[in-house]
Scaffold this active site. Structure first.
Site, PDB file in Angstrom:
ATOM      1  N   GLU A   1      10.661   5.354  -8.982  1.00 13.00           N
ATOM      2  CA  GLU A   1      10.786   6.591  -8.202  1.00 13.00           C
ATOM      3  C   GLU A   1      12.205   6.703  -7.655  1.00 13.00           C
ATOM      4  O   GLU A   1      12.471   7.513  -6.777  1.00 13.00           O
ATOM      5  CB  GLU A   1       9.743   6.642  -7.090  1.00 13.00           C
TER       6      GLU A   1
ATOM      7  N   CYS B   1       4.452   4.120  -6.930  1.00 14.95           N
ATOM      8  CA  CYS B   1       4.599   2.681  -7.169  1.00 14.95           C
ATOM      9  C   CYS B   1       3.880   2.182  -8.412  1.00 14.95           C
ATOM     10  O   CYS B   1       3.860   0.979  -8.656  1.00 14.95           O
ATOM     11  CB  CYS B   1       4.112   1.896  -5.958  1.00 14.95           C
TER      12      CYS B   1
ATOM     13  N   THR C   1      10.048  -2.437   4.925  1.00 12.08           N
ATOM     14  CA  THR C   1       9.516  -3.039   3.694  1.00 12.08           C
ATOM     15  C   THR C   1      10.168  -2.558   2.403  1.00 12.08           C
ATOM     16  O   THR C   1      10.058  -3.242   1.380  1.00 12.08           O
ATOM     17  CB  THR C   1       7.997  -2.768   3.584  1.00 12.08           C
TER      18      THR C   1
ATOM     19  N   ARG D   1      -1.636   6.095   8.462  1.00 11.00           N
ATOM     20  CA  ARG D   1      -2.837   5.310   8.164  1.00 11.00           C
ATOM     21  C   ARG D   1      -3.630   5.832   6.971  1.00 11.00           C
ATOM     22  O   ARG D   1      -4.443   5.119   6.396  1.00 11.00           O
ATOM     23  CB  ARG D   1      -3.751   5.281   9.403  1.00 11.00           C
TER      24      ARG D   1
ATOM     25  N   THR E   1      -2.552   6.200   4.187  1.00 13.60           N
ATOM     26  CA  THR E   1      -2.150   5.431   2.999  1.00 13.60           C
ATOM     27  C   THR E   1      -3.102   4.253   2.749  1.00 13.60           C
ATOM     28  O   THR E   1      -3.038   3.639   1.696  1.00 13.60           O
ATOM     29  CB  THR E   1      -0.720   4.867   3.152  1.00 13.60           C
TER      30      THR E   1
ATOM     31  N   HIS F   1      -0.881  -4.456  -6.051  1.00 13.67           N
ATOM     32  CA  HIS F   1       0.307  -3.813  -5.494  1.00 13.67           C
ATOM     33  C   HIS F   1       0.486  -4.298  -4.054  1.00 13.67           C
ATOM     34  O   HIS F   1      -0.495  -4.519  -3.350  1.00 13.67           O
ATOM     35  CB  HIS F   1       0.162  -2.293  -5.550  1.00 13.67           C
TER      36      HIS F   1
ATOM     37  N   ASN G   1       8.566  -4.595  -0.342  1.00 15.39           N
ATOM     38  CA  ASN G   1       7.824  -3.819  -1.332  1.00 15.39           C
ATOM     39  C   ASN G   1       8.804  -3.301  -2.382  1.00 15.39           C
ATOM     40  O   ASN G   1       9.643  -2.465  -2.071  1.00 15.39           O
ATOM     41  CB  ASN G   1       7.121  -2.654  -0.629  1.00 15.39           C
TER      42      ASN G   1
ATOM     43  N   SER H   1       1.069   5.861  -5.090  1.00 12.15           N
ATOM     44  CA  SER H   1       0.635   6.928  -4.198  1.00 12.15           C
ATOM     45  C   SER H   1       0.547   8.235  -4.951  1.00 12.15           C
ATOM     46  O   SER H   1       1.297   8.478  -5.883  1.00 12.15           O
ATOM     47  CB  SER H   1       1.618   7.074  -3.036  1.00 12.15           C
TER      48      SER H   1
END
Lengths: 361, 138
Positions: free
Chosen positions: A95, A127, A168, A214, A216, A249, A281, A311
């Site tokens: 991305e 991701c 992250t 949240r 996510t 992931h 990440n 996502s």
């Protein structure tokens, strides 16, 4: 229709690359007057990788691809050209492609010497773009359109200064060459679970991504990761106990542990994949780097589950069985830990410079 | 502002194979190497015996210097080291030397690896130029 018998498909080479620089969660927290130790504990991340001033998704992809190639040619450079002439596809999932228009995959193809008789494209699915590329390559190899294909997941992830993502968002890449000869790990099957779940996005021209906090978690990461994993088990008629190692992931150090717990997977099976705690990440690369580290440590005969999450949202799950080939091949290129341990720490000011947060004009 | 001209696009493209994959050539007659790729062997004055050759991404450090006042477009990278590397085949190339935290550890003849990096960005809208840079192997 081809009359050729469909052979086993699997990984013939894998390679990772992680930039040398790191910034600690503590250092970022100091900048924003946050509680560093608490933040590190909450996220289960102590440091994250930061690309060098001259590194981007393309350079990381090339370095990972070269490592994958070193393992694929079995230490014999003369086989290199033969393999490259049969490498029919390169997909780079990310991305953070340096160009909005101009593929990263062509530079990778040129740099490793696989051009011009090949297909190439860049893939974006947050991701999980790397594993989406892996599926494309598997499809082409399985249908016997190509002999070898290269799928790469790479990112130089962006995090808005001061946002939780900044703690992250790391950088790294993992490359996998798929084929039917001399395979390191045999593919048993794959399964995907995809819905329109807007938990994280970046609009055209926007510098940083936005996320829904949240949201996510449960409806996004957990629903898709757990569903894809369960779907794969059902499809292959396997139970979670049949797997020796897993890689999920890793948006932070908590989510994959929680996902494993909900699937009754013992922590020991997940532990070796958890690179996030030291490099953050790596987005499209995260589940693939974790998988590569599992391959670094796996014994022949072990079964490994990899499940990505992107996502938007979707998860791709794969089952691989490691072959005897792993023993002679894994040390033909640097292993994941070589990169994780070779590090230099940055201050927040240097980090800001590295990530282009200082504007000269 | 750095503006990328069309001429520069073609120039960059011509050097891609050399910069990306260290592609040069080898003359089977005089056993000489050329980098970047030449149309004719400079010694034999013919292309008849030339074949494409990929140089190894390794060499030895011959010389280095520290650049405190970078050229335009490299402002962000400064100060940085620039060096001459002799490849295994005897060809000498110049390139940036990365990760020099302690100059005292650099030694004449020490091994260096060549890694793939972005060499230059032509402003915000031009192309990125990619190629090799050297990293010392301690």
């Amino acid at each position: 229709m081809s009359s050729k018998e469909i052979k086993d498909i699997g990984i013939v080479g894998y390679g990772v690359y992680i930039p040398k620089y790191r910034i600690s969660v503590d250092e970022i927290a100091k900048m924003w007057h946050d509680n560093g130790p608490m933040m590190a504990k909450t996220l289960n991340v102590t440091e994250k990788s930061v690309p060098d001033l001259d590194e981007d998704t393309i350079t990381i992809s090339v370095m990972a691809a070269r490592n994958a190639l070193a393992r694929a040619d079995r230490g014999d450079n003369t086989k290199n050209n033969e393999l490259l002439s049969k490498l029919g596809a390169i997909y780079v999932g990310s991305e953070s492609h340096p160009y909005a228009v101009k593929p990263s995959a062509v530079t990778v193809g040129e740099a490793i010497g696989a051009t011009p008789v090949m297909t190439a494209a860049d893939i974006e699915f947050a991701c999980k773009a790397g594993t989406a590329g892996l599926q494309n390559v598997i499809g082409l190899v399985k249908s016997q359109e190509i002999e070898y294909g290269l799928a790469i997941g790479t990112d130089c992830a962006q995090g808005r200064p001061g946002d939780q993502l900044e703690y992250t968002a790391g950088a790294g890449g993992a490359a996998f060459i798929m084929g039917t000869e001399n395979i390191i790990a045999k593919l048993e099957g794959m399964y995907s679970f995809t819905t329109d779940t807007p938990d994280f996005w970046r609009r055209e021209h926007a510098r940083y991504p936005s996320h829904a906090g949240r949201f996510t978690g449960q409806p996004s990461y957990f629903r898709h990761t757990l569903s894809a994993t369960k779907g794969l088990l059902e499809k292959l008629d396997l139970s979670i106990d049949d797997f020796d190692r897993v890689s999920f992931h890793q948006p932070n150090g908590r989510f994959p542990i929680a996902a494993a717990k909900r699937l009754s997977i013992p922590y020991e099976k997940l532990e070796d994949s958890l690179c996030v705690t030291k490099i953050g990440n790596t987005y499209s690369a995260a589940s693939m780097v974790g998988f590569a580290r599992q391959l670094d440590m796996a014994e022949p005969g072990e079964r490994i589950l990899i499940c990505s999450y992107g996502s938007g949202a979707g998860s791709d799950a794969f089952s691989f069985v490691v072959t005897e080939e792993i023993i002679s091949r894994r040390n033909l290129a640097p292993v994941t830990d070589d990169y994780i341990e070779d590090k230099a720490m940055l201050s927040y000011a240097h980090y800001a410079k590295h990530r282009g947060k200082i504007m000269m004009s | 502002m750095i503006i990328m001209t069309r001429k520069l696009v073609a120039e960059n493209w011509r050097l891609e194979k050399a910069r990306y994959a260290l592609v040069g050539n080898f003359c089977k007659k005089c056993l000489g190497y050329h980098f970047p790729k030449k149309q004719l062997c400079l010694r034999c004055k013919t292309s008849e015996h030339l074949e494409e050759y990929k140089f190894k991404h390794e060499g030895k450090l011959l010389e280095w210097t520290k650049i405190y006042d970078p050229a335009k477009g490299f402002d962000f990278a400064g100060p940085y080291y620039y060096c001459i590397v002799e490849l295994e085949e005897g060809i000498k190339i110049t390139t940036q030397l990365k990760y020099v935290t302690d100059e005292g550890r650099l030694k004449y003849g020490m091994k260096v690896k060549l890694v793939f990096r972005r060499l230059f960005s032509h402003g915000n809208e031009g192309l990125n130029t990619y190629g090799f840079k050297a990293v010392p192997v301690y």
